[in-house]
Design a protein around this motif. Structure first.
Motif, mmCIF file in Angstrom:
data_model
loop_
_atom_site.group_PDB
_atom_site.id
_atom_site.type_symbol
_atom_site.label_atom_id
_atom_site.label_comp_id
_atom_site.label_asym_id
_atom_site.label_seq_id
_atom_site.Cartn_x
_atom_site.Cartn_y
_atom_site.Cartn_z
ATOM 1 N N TYR A 37 -1.335 63.095 54.901
ATOM 2 C CA TYR A 37 -0.847 61.356 54.071
ATOM 3 C C TYR A 37 -1.078 61.474 52.568
ATOM 4 O O TYR A 37 -1.160 60.134 52.543
ATOM 5 C CB TYR A 37 -1.154 60.676 55.056
ATOM 6 N N ASP A 38 -0.643 62.183 52.270
ATOM 7 C CA ASP A 38 -1.612 61.755 50.522
ATOM 8 C C ASP A 38 -0.277 60.966 50.006
ATOM 9 O O ASP A 38 -0.134 60.191 49.207
ATOM 10 C CB ASP A 38 -1.988 63.184 49.718
ATOM 11 N N ASN A 39 1.270 61.610 50.964
ATOM 12 C CA ASN A 39 2.218 61.293 50.531
ATOM 13 C C ASN A 39 2.322 60.256 50.442
ATOM 14 O O ASN A 39 3.303 58.919 49.494
ATOM 15 C CB ASN A 39 3.733 61.575 50.755
ATOM 16 N N LEU A 40 1.248 58.637 50.954
ATOM 17 C CA LEU A 40 1.135 57.228 51.781
ATOM 18 C C LEU A 40 0.881 56.234 50.431
ATOM 19 O O LEU A 40 0.960 55.740 50.844
ATOM 20 C CB LEU A 40 0.866 57.244 53.032
ATOM 21 N N LEU A 41 0.111 57.400 49.868
ATOM 22 C CA LEU A 41 -0.719 56.692 49.062
ATOM 23 C C LEU A 41 -0.582 55.375 48.245
ATOM 24 O O LEU A 41 1.079 56.009 47.454
ATOM 25 C CB LEU A 41 -1.736 57.294 48.229
ATOM 26 N N GLY A 42 -0.384 54.539 47.737
ATOM 27 C CA GLY A 42 0.534 53.350 46.922
ATOM 28 C C GLY A 42 1.278 53.191 47.417
ATOM 29 O O GLY A 42 1.999 52.007 47.608
ATOM 30 N N ARG A 43 1.505 53.590 48.829
ATOM 31 C CA ARG A 43 3.070 52.714 49.811
ATOM 32 C C ARG A 43 3.111 51.112 49.990
ATOM 33 O O ARG A 43 1.877 51.234 50.547
ATOM 34 C CB ARG A 43 3.254 53.900 50.682
ATOM 35 N N GLU A 44 3.605 50.959 50.985
ATOM 36 C CA GLU A 44 3.109 49.202 51.487
ATOM 37 C C GLU A 44 3.581 49.571 52.837
ATOM 38 O O GLU A 44 4.897 50.115 52.967
ATOM 39 C CB GLU A 44 4.160 48.294 51.115
ATOM 40 N N GLY A 45 3.239 48.467 53.777
ATOM 41 C CA GLY A 45 4.069 48.798 55.136
ATOM 42 C C GLY A 45 3.438 47.151 55.804
ATOM 43 O O GLY A 45 3.270 46.400 54.578
ATOM 44 N N ILE A 46 3.758 46.707 56.813
ATOM 45 C CA ILE A 46 3.295 45.426 58.062
ATOM 46 C C ILE A 46 1.836 46.280 59.241
ATOM 47 O O ILE A 46 1.795 47.692 59.229
ATOM 48 C CB ILE A 46 4.401 44.628 57.923
ATOM 49 N N THR A 47 1.219 45.083 58.980
ATOM 50 C CA THR A 47 0.280 45.923 60.650
ATOM 51 C C THR A 47 1.028 45.377 61.619
ATOM 52 O O THR A 47 1.575 44.532 61.641
ATOM 53 C CB THR A 47 -1.320 44.839 60.423
ATOM 54 N N ASP A 48 0.847 46.776 62.530
ATOM 55 C CA ASP A 48 1.426 46.739 63.827
ATOM 56 C C ASP A 48 0.636 45.426 65.031
ATOM 57 O O ASP A 48 0.627 45.015 65.718
ATOM 58 C CB ASP A 48 1.918 47.633 63.927
ATOM 59 N N THR A 49 -0.795 45.749 64.495
ATOM 60 C CA THR A 49 -1.798 45.234 65.375
ATOM 61 C C THR A 49 -2.694 44.654 64.885
ATOM 62 O O THR A 49 -3.097 44.697 63.573
ATOM 63 C CB THR A 49 -2.697 46.624 66.227
ATOM 64 N N PHE A 50 -3.218 44.127 65.234
ATOM 65 C CA PHE A 50 -5.004 43.420 64.683
ATOM 66 C C PHE A 50 -5.632 44.657 63.752
ATOM 67 O O PHE A 50 -6.325 45.063 64.900
ATOM 68 C CB PHE A 50 -5.843 42.254 65.247
ATOM 69 N N PHE A 51 -6.218 43.989 62.974
ATOM 70 C CA PHE A 51 -7.728 45.006 62.415
ATOM 71 C C PHE A 51 -8.814 43.898 62.203
ATOM 72 O O PHE A 51 -9.493 43.700 61.848
ATOM 73 C CB PHE A 51 -6.760 45.446 60.796
ATOM 74 N N LEU A 62 -6.068 54.500 49.332
ATOM 75 C CA LEU A 62 -6.899 55.980 49.827
ATOM 76 C C LEU A 62 -6.541 56.544 51.030
ATOM 77 O O LEU A 62 -6.403 56.150 51.957
ATOM 78 C CB LEU A 62 -8.617 54.795 49.788
ATOM 79 N N VAL A 63 -6.452 57.977 50.877
ATOM 80 C CA VAL A 63 -6.049 58.602 51.944
ATOM 81 C C VAL A 63 -7.116 59.932 51.771
ATOM 82 O O VAL A 63 -7.323 60.417 50.490
ATOM 83 C CB VAL A 63 -4.946 59.110 51.112
ATOM 84 N N GLU A 64 -7.897 59.504 52.313
ATOM 85 C CA GLU A 64 -8.775 60.854 52.328
ATOM 86 C C GLU A 64 -8.883 61.673 53.424
ATOM 87 O O GLU A 64 -9.563 61.326 54.887
ATOM 88 C CB GLU A 64 -10.490 60.473 52.194
ATOM 89 N N GLY A 65 -8.363 63.081 53.441
ATOM 90 C CA GLY A 65 -8.264 63.994 54.646
ATOM 91 C C GLY A 65 -7.491 63.466 55.699
ATOM 92 O O GLY A 65 -5.980 62.438 55.163
ATOM 93 N N ASN A 66 -7.221 62.773 56.866
ATOM 94 C CA ASN A 66 -6.606 62.143 57.693
ATOM 95 C C ASN A 66 -6.788 60.602 58.281
ATOM 96 O O ASN A 66 -6.401 60.465 58.826
ATOM 97 C CB ASN A 66 -6.836 62.626 58.515
#
Length: 425
Positions: free
Chosen positions: A367-381, A413-417
């Motif tokens: 998932y390294d390509n997701l680093l720095g990308r923006e999105g929205i939460t689909d659930t409560f965290f 941050l992306v560390e492995g999975n």
């Protein structure tokens, strides 16, 4: 006195210098109940105690008074403080050679010094001693002098001299002389003879079992405080990690053990754990279902605290307050240590990543390509949940903070999975 052939005599064996506490009160209650169920004719309560909790002594006093079977005390060797009250609650008192009874004013340990309890508690103890002495037709003035050193006794009027500075404590001969003890007995057989019972009477001894040893350990205030602390820390770790893991297991075991001990020793029955569980459900709904923090969360917290308090019984609020206070202090310290040094450590993050991987991800996926990308939460965290980036759903976690559903986020941050996000303000 009465004569009865082949009487069944139930003897609650003495526990060496046993403190009067909640466990002992439950132990005596269980013994009396068993004697009643087995049709005993007489219960002999052997005592050797330095005293203890007034609330527990009052509970034992009530168990003795409410018993369908006569209960007599065999003091062997000490019945001090709360032990004196328990003895006076019995139908008769028998003392072995070298035994003593008295010194019954309530006291507390404050650091390394002993301090008298409040006037209110001393008054309550004095009234309890007076009423017990009246009921068992003992010397009321002598009983009160065991609690209040200001009562001055004289040999001419009371059979014994005492000043206004020392609590009254009686030897065997003194107790017999002033109508506190009913007789001298160095054995159960001596008591049987004194009560004109047949020497062929069946004697049944009630002693500690393995279950009692375990319960005695668990009901120690220090152990109860530790169980609450462990339960809270486990819940905290569970909230800080994705999925259900070791934190949740530890919390469940700790609180289950806590309420197991409380139910079998306390006076609240199963109502306390039921209210505690309801509080947990309400708090979980607030965290995982309802956005923000409102009345449901407040009711959940109140239910949890109320359940713990109620488990101690109405007569032990002071002990409940002390146990909960020290457990919370310990939790605050531990949570600060966990938050600053453990949860942010590389080792802990690797464990979290591994847990996330075992939940359905594979190390071959990057998932390294997701680093720095923006999105929205689909659930409560709380602090894990789902995010959507370019119409694709991913599991992710925060660095510990809670984020509501539908909030703009960024992958930091992306560390492995493992995908770590933060809210975009």
């Amino acid at each position: 006195m009465y004569s009865q052939e082949n009487a069944k005599i139930y003897v609650i064996k003495k526990l060496e210098f046993q403190e009067i506490n909640r466990w002992y009160a439950a132990y005596i209650k269980k013994a009396i109940k068993k004697a009643e169920d087995e049709g005993a004719s007489l219960i002999i309560l052997e005592l050797d105690t330095p005293g203890g909790l007034l609330s527990s002594a009052l509970s034992i006093k009530n168990y003795i008074i409410e018993s369908d079977i006569p209960v007599v005390a065999h003091i062997n060797k000490n019945a001090l403080s709360a032990g004196a009250l328990i003895s006076l609650s019995c139908a008769s008192i028998y003392m072995s050679d070298g035994s003593i009874i008295g010194a019954a004013t309530p006291v507390y340990m404050k650091g390394n010094t002993i301090e008298k309890a409040s006037e209110k508690e001393i008054s309550a103890m004095r009234a309890a001693m007076r009423s017990s002495a009246e009921r068992s037709k003992k010397n009321v003035r002598i009983a009160e002098a065991m609690v209040d050193e200001t009562i001055i006794l004289s040999k001419r009027d009371d059979g014994i001299d005492s000043d206004d500075k020392t609590l009254l404590t009686l030897s065997v001969e003194e107790a017999l002389k002033v109508n506190i003890a009913d007789g001298k007995a160095n054995s159960i057989i001596d008591i049987i003879k004194l009560r004109n019972l047949s020497e062929n009477s069946t004697i049944i001894n009630f002693e500690e079992e393995k279950y009692d040893y375990i319960l005695r350990f668990l009901i120690n205030p220090a152990v109860l405080s530790a169980l609450i602390s462990i339960g809270i820390i486990g819940a905290y770790i569970e909230l800080k990690t994705p999925g259900f893991g070791i934190g949740g297991v530890i919390s469940i075991i700790a609180f289950s053990t806590f309420f197991f001990a409380q139910v079998f020793v306390g006076e609240s029955g199963f109502l306390a754990p039921a209210i505690f569980f309801l509080g947990l459900v309400l708090l979980a709904i607030e965290i995982f279902v309802i956005p923000g923090f409102g009345i449901t969360g407040i009711l959940g917290i109140l239910g949890i605290v109320a359940g713990i308090f109620m488990s101690f019984g109405i007569n032990n609020i002071a002990q409940a307050t002390s146990v909960i206070f020290f457990s919370l202090i310990a939790d605050i310290i531990l949570i600060v240590i966990l938050a600053r040094f453990v949860l942010k450590s590389k080792g802990f993050k690797n464990i979290v990543a591994l847990e996330t991987d075992t939940a359905g991800y594979h190390s071959s996926v990057s998932y390294d390509n997701l680093l720095g990308r923006e999105g929205i939460t689909d659930t409560f965290f709380r602090p894990s949940g789902n995010i959507i980036i370019n119409d694709k759903k991913y599991d992710a976690i925060t660095e510990g903070e809670f984020i509501n559903k539908g909030v703009k986020i960024k992958v930091i941050l992306v560390e492995g999975n493992k995908i770590v996000i933060k809210e975009v303000k």
